[in-house]
Design a protein around this motif. Structure first.
Motif, short mmCIF file in Angstrom:
data_model
loop_
_atom_site.label_atom_id
_atom_site.label_comp_id
_atom_site.label_asym_id
_atom_site.label_seq_id
_atom_site.Cartn_x
_atom_site.Cartn_y
_atom_site.Cartn_z
N ASP A 48 -7.16 -60.36 -41.07
CA ASP A 48 -7.29 -61.55 -41.91
C ASP A 48 -8.53 -61.46 -42.80
O ASP A 48 -8.47 -61.79 -44.00
CB ASP A 48 -7.38 -62.81 -41.04
CG ASP A 48 -6.02 -63.26 -40.53
OD1 ASP A 48 -5.02 -62.97 -41.20
OD2 ASP A 48 -5.97 -63.91 -39.48
N GLY A 105 -7.74 -60.89 -36.40
CA GLY A 105 -8.89 -61.48 -37.07
C GLY A 105 -9.49 -60.52 -38.07
O GLY A 105 -9.83 -60.90 -39.20
N GLY A 118 -9.89 -65.65 -39.89
CA GLY A 118 -10.16 -64.40 -39.19
C GLY A 118 -11.46 -64.45 -38.40
O GLY A 118 -11.53 -63.95 -37.27
#
Length: 486
Positions: A252, A249, A202
């Protein structure tokens, strides 16, 4: 507090250590610690806005309890309406009031009527759309008897305020998350390691890919009337990459942090740019929001189990609300309707669920036909992102009109006033290519670093290279996440 900041780099390890080594023997104390940590995390911007988060939490908790108290269905529907009215009212006041006032006054002004109604110019609280929808989902689920109301107010406060997902999701469901906060969590080494991998991936997508794409995108959109179509194509492409790297991102990192704390959040992205049509794209993009709209708006309206006219109505309502959810701007509304136009034919032709498995399920490479399907879907999504990124409808129209001017589409792109060079472009394109290749190879996994067969030494080398890139591109002034404005 930003995930990509030095403050969070200090904050999270302290939370992790205290969470597992001091409070882990008592679930209630652990949840209290989560609440306090989350309030500190959210209050890093403004402690005053915490009152709003607390108010939404209390309203939702009490509405669930009162729904259980009154068995009469007529009374329950009024309780639900009151809870929805209050939560949506809060969201409307902070996010949409000024937009509707300005447009309302402008509409009357066309007929020569001047209304003395002024915008409030309230600060938009970060994450309000996410935690309000999470709270609303809980109340609706209690009303529909899908879950029992929480009897533990501490667990409920932890469920609403859980800091990894608080600002940009994934939007949690009470049926999935509340039991996790109500029971003892155990530290699972394999889950923690996978969480670290997902955080690393991420950060790479945010810091290395998205933030560098933003340098190009911002400059091109600011100068869209003076650059050739080839440059505008670059701008549309890089924003398509930027918003994916930025938002997925964040997801994540949020999911990875939650894993380290023994909490499993739902998936939010499943490699959407490998989709073969718009319907598949929406099953893979911002999953927690699209399923929220499906379960709480589309299905209650009748879904696709009604006449075709109502199916069309329901589809446009959902995409209209989806666009409006993203912000108080006509560009978001047009963006939602744009996607509805491509989604609706697939729905009416019963092709919405055509692609359920991953692309090239039993092959390393997609077929030519699959590749063309993915390319066409990507292009359609990319044009939609131009509308999404534009500040006004006129800018979106001007950008797309100039982009389609074929005489300058094949000239060498220029980037006036943008501090980049050829090396910057080469490194950025290499990072984007690496991101896509890594996610393609792991498209059956949970994230790009969900490595199953790679040797330990190769994994370590890969992690070190990614860390080096993140360290190199990290800034002393970290860039905010795009979806914080929603």
């Amino acid at each position: 507090m930003l995930f990509n900041s030095a403050v969070f780099l200090f904050f999270f390890p302290v939370v992790f250590i205290l969470y597992w080594f001091v409070f882990s023997r008592n679930v209630r104390l652990q949840n209290i610690f989560i609440i306090l940590s989350s309030y500190f995390f959210y209050g890093w911007w403004s402690w005053k806005l915490l009152l709003l988060l607390i108010a939404v939490t209390i309203i939702s908790y009490l509405s669930g309890s009162v729904l259980e108290l009154f068995k009469d269905r007529n009374k329950q529907i009024w309780i639900l309406r009151f809870a929805v009215f209050i939560n949506i009212g809060i969201l409307f006041l902070f996010k949409y009031y000024d937009f509707f006032v300005v447009n309302f006054v402008s509409a009357f002004h066309l007929f020569g009527i001047n209304l003395d109604i002024n915008p409030l110019y309230l600060i938009l609280p970060i994450g309000i759309s996410f935690y309000v929808f999470q709270a609303l989902g809980y109340t609706i689920d209690v009303y529909n008897k899908k879950i029992h109301p929480s009897e533990d107010i501490i667990s409920f406060f932890a469920f609403i305020s859980f800091f990894p997902q608080l600002l940009s999701g994934p939007i949690g469901r009470g049926s999935h998350l509340l039991p996790q906060f109500s029971s003892k969590r155990n530290f699972i080494y394999t889950e923690a390691v996978d969480g670290l991998r997902q955080i690393l991936w991420g950060l790479f997508k945010k810091i290395v890919v998205a933030d560098n794409c933003a340098i190009l995108v911002n400059g091109i959109f600011e100068n869209y009337n003076t650059v050739p179509a080839s440059t505008l194509l670059f701008g549309a492409f890089f924003f398509t990459i930027q918003i994916y790297g930025d938002f997925s991102g964040y997801s994540d990192i949020a999911i990875g942090c939650a894993k380290l704390l023994g909490i499993q959040l739902g998936d939010n992205f499943k490699y959407p740019y490998f989709s073969r049509n718009i319907a598949e794209f929406w099953r893979r993009w911002h999953i927690s929001l699209t399923t929220w709209f499906r379960d709480y708006i589309y299905i209650p309206l009748g879904g696709n189990r009604c006449s075709k006219a109502k199916v069309i109505r329901n589809t446009f309502i959902v995409f209209l609300v989806s666009g409006l959810w993203h912000g108080a701007n006509w560009t978001f509304i047009i963006w939602g309707l744009y996607h509805a136009m491509f989604f609706l034919p697939l729905l009416l032709l019963n092709k919405k669920h055509k692609f359920q498995s991953v692309v090239a399920d039993n092959s390393l490479f997609p077929s030519c036909y699959e590749f063309l399907q993915m390319l066409l879907t990507f292009i359609l999504v990319m044009f939609g992102w131009v509308i999404f990124r534009s500040n006004t409808i006129s800018q979106a129209y001007g950008y797309i009109s100039n982009l389609l001017f074929y005489k300058t589409l094949f000239v060498v792109p220029v980037f006036p006033g943008i501090p980049i060079d050829i090396l910057f472009l080469i490194v950025l394109c290499s990072a984007i290519l690496f991101m896509f290749v890594q996610e393609w190879l792991n498209r059956k996994g949970k994230h790009g670093l969900d490595l199953q067969v790679t040797s330990q030494w190769r994994r370590l080398l890969l992690y070190m290279c990614i860390l080096m890139f993140i360290s190199y591109y990290s800034s002393s002034v970290p860039a905010s996440f795009i979806y914080f404005q929603f």
